[in-house]
Design an enzyme around this catalytic site. Structure first.
Site, PDB file in Angstrom:
ATOM      1  N   LYS A 153       0.807  -1.241   0.000  1.00 33.26           N
ATOM      2  CA  LYS A 153       0.000   0.000   0.000  1.00 33.26           C
ATOM      3  C   LYS A 153       0.832   1.280   0.000  1.00 33.26           C
ATOM      4  O   LYS A 153       0.414   2.275  -0.571  1.00 33.26           O
ATOM      5  CB  LYS A 153      -0.976  -0.011   1.170  1.00 33.26           C
ATOM      6  CG  LYS A 153      -0.300   0.105   2.519  1.00 33.26           C
ATOM      7  CD  LYS A 153      -1.311  -0.008   3.644  1.00 33.26           C
ATOM      8  CE  LYS A 153      -0.627   0.272   4.960  1.00 33.26           C
ATOM      9  NZ  LYS A 153      -1.180  -0.542   6.057  1.00 33.26           N
ATOM     10  N   ARG A 194      -7.359  -0.368  17.168  1.00 32.32           N
ATOM     11  CA  ARG A 194      -7.713   0.006  15.811  1.00 32.32           C
ATOM     12  C   ARG A 194      -8.804  -0.981  15.413  1.00 32.32           C
ATOM     13  O   ARG A 194      -9.791  -1.090  16.119  1.00 32.32           O
ATOM     14  CB  ARG A 194      -6.491   0.011  14.876  1.00 32.32           C
ATOM     15  CG  ARG A 194      -6.705   0.963  13.688  1.00 32.32           C
ATOM     16  CD  ARG A 194      -5.522   1.025  12.730  1.00 32.32           C
ATOM     17  NE  ARG A 194      -5.380  -0.183  11.919  1.00 32.32           N
ATOM     18  CZ  ARG A 194      -4.494  -0.325  10.946  1.00 32.32           C
ATOM     19  NH1 ARG A 194      -3.662   0.657  10.651  1.00 32.32           N
ATOM     20  NH2 ARG A 194      -4.410  -1.450  10.250  1.00 32.32           N
TER      21      ARG A 194
HETATM   22  C1  LIG Z   1      -0.284  -1.336   6.611  1.00 29.55           C
HETATM   23  C2  LIG Z   1      -0.653  -2.608   7.207  1.00 29.55           C
HETATM   24  C3  LIG Z   1       0.317  -3.614   7.357  1.00 29.55           C
HETATM   25  C4  LIG Z   1       1.776  -3.408   6.989  1.00 29.55           C
HETATM   26  O1  LIG Z   1       2.415  -2.690   7.994  1.00 29.55           O
HETATM   27  P1  LIG Z   1       3.986  -2.381   7.962  1.00 29.55           P
HETATM   28  O2  LIG Z   1       4.261  -1.740   9.265  1.00 29.55           O
HETATM   29  O3  LIG Z   1       4.218  -1.489   6.798  1.00 29.55           O
HETATM   30  O4  LIG Z   1       4.689  -3.673   7.820  1.00 29.55           O
HETATM   31  C5  LIG Z   1      -0.080  -4.818   7.901  1.00 29.55           C
HETATM   32  N1  LIG Z   1      -1.353  -5.034   8.264  1.00 29.55           N
HETATM   33  C6  LIG Z   1      -2.317  -4.101   8.132  1.00 29.55           C
HETATM   34  C7  LIG Z   1      -3.704  -4.423   8.556  1.00 29.55           C
HETATM   35  C8  LIG Z   1      -2.001  -2.856   7.614  1.00 29.55           C
HETATM   36  O5  LIG Z   1      -2.949  -1.927   7.489  1.00 29.55           O
END
Ligand SMILES: *Cc1c(COP(=O)(O)O)cnc(C)c1O
Length: 376
Positions: free
Chosen positions: A36, A131
């Protein structure tokens, strides 16, 4: 080459992803590569897949769709709950969704039914970061509800920590997830192939002596892209932290007083600067700002200090006059990366050479003004 731009060295990203995949494989944990922060770049996804990630994780349906149109046929996981308004697109483009609300699950079920497909479900469980996720005590009821719905397959459970409140993954919350996974399997007589323990913030826990328990998946973005773990932002041994750099071009460079004069009030972005030192600064302005990146998330490679930024001016103390038209390179943190990738003003340069070639149309100027010699 035009600036501002973000340069992404795919070989370094592949190296980082490979190291992480190998390290976690020793613990029996697979990696979902999260794209993302790169706006769902198909080439970065392909790079992660070459390194051995089991699936691609995305939070935005638009990114999933653009990777599909680019020809990526790999397992795709929607790691943010789809909104009710996009359940059809979620089912049409991804293999499974991370979900928390029964209304969304019902809608996914009908969407999957009308498309004649089976959609995977991973239930997110709240384990303290506040969250997304259902409270652990409600999980049983929800699984029961899901099992009654057609065209869905319960693929697993997951949790997400260290994002909203900064709660660190540890033996206690990871054990809670493992115990929950086993009890769902026993209570309902179904297998849970995916127990997804978290994101890059889980790497410290993984490197500890703690047993992974039932955790067999981590969703990794930042650690692959930036080579650091997000809890304390320490570089991970053996990974590149400069796979992604931000380059901006000098438009002014002058000696100026280091103290502003006149009445001090707020700036365009909130509180003004404190009146700093005295004397004269070699102040250099780059054509980049809040609309291109998160200036607070840039780290100059050497020798210069960021003094401030507005929408489109980045002001640095360069210690000397810098030729107009030359370029400066910065390391990015996650926030700077995310904003740069999302800005239409920033050119994205993906390279598979370890030393990116830039600025060859301006041979009379230094290619990249890096102060400490060429960027390795
Ligand atoms: C963005 C996201 C991740 C990835 O997180 P990083 O810290 O970039 O590894 C994993 N799980 C969810 C649900 C996320 O929103």
């Amino acid at each position: 080459m035009s600036a501002p731009r973000i340069e992404i060295d795919l070989r370094k990203i592949e190296h980082n992803a490979t190291r992480l995949v190998d390290m976690l494989a020793r613990k029996g944990i697979g990696v979902t590569g999260v794209t993302k922060a790169t706006l769902g770049s198909p080439r970065i996804a392909a790079t992660m897949l070459r390194a051995g990630v089991t699936a691609i994780g995305e939070s935005r349906i638009e990114n999933v769709e653009s990777m599909r149109s680019a020809g990526l046929s790999t397992p795709m996981r929607l790691i943010r709950s789809p909104a009710l308004s996009v359940v059809d697109r979620a089912v049409g483009s991804s293999d499974l969704s991370f979900v928390t609300e029964i209304d969304v699950i019902r809608a996914l079920s009908s969407a999957a039914e009308s498309l004649g497909v089976v959609h995977g479900i991973v239930r997110m469980v709240e384990l303290g970061d506040l969250r997304e996720g259902i409270m652990p005590e409600d999980v049983d009821q929800v699984i029961e509800d899901v099992l009654r719905l057609p065209n869905l397959s319960v693929q697993g459970i997951g949790t997400n920590l260290a994002c909203r409140s900064g709660v660190a993954p540890d033996t206690s919350n990871m054990t809670a997830l493992s115990v929950l996974a086993s009890s769902i399997e026993t209570d309902f007589g179904i297998p849970l192939p995916i127990v997804s323990g978290g994101n890059s913030a889980n790497l410290n826990w993984c490197q500890s002596e703690a047993s992974p328990g039932r955790i067999n998946d981590l969703r990794l973005g930042e650690s692959i892209l930036l080579g650091c773990e997000p809890l304390h932002r320490t570089p991970i041994n053996g990974l590149h932290t400069d796979a992604i750099t931000f380059v901006a071009e000098v438009i002014e460079s002058k000696p100026k007083p280091s103290t502003p004069w006149g009445d001090l009030a707020e700036t365009a972005f909130g509180p003004g600067c404190e009146r700093p030192g005295h004397g004269t600064t070699f102040q250099t302005i780059l054509a980049a700002g809040h609309q291109d990146t998160d200036p607070a998330g840039l780290r100059p490679l050497s020798g210069i200090k960021i003094l401030g930024a507005s929408s489109d001016h980045l002001v640095v103390d360069s210690g000397q006059r810098i030729p107009i038209g030359s370029e400066m390179r910065f390391l990015c943190n996650y926030s700077a990366l995310l904003r740069s990738m999302t800005s239409p003003f920033v050119v994205k340069v993906l390279t598979s050479q370890s030393t990116p070639v830039v600025g060859d149309h301006r041979r009379d100027l230094p290619q990249v003004w890096s102060f400490g010699g060429p960027v390795s």
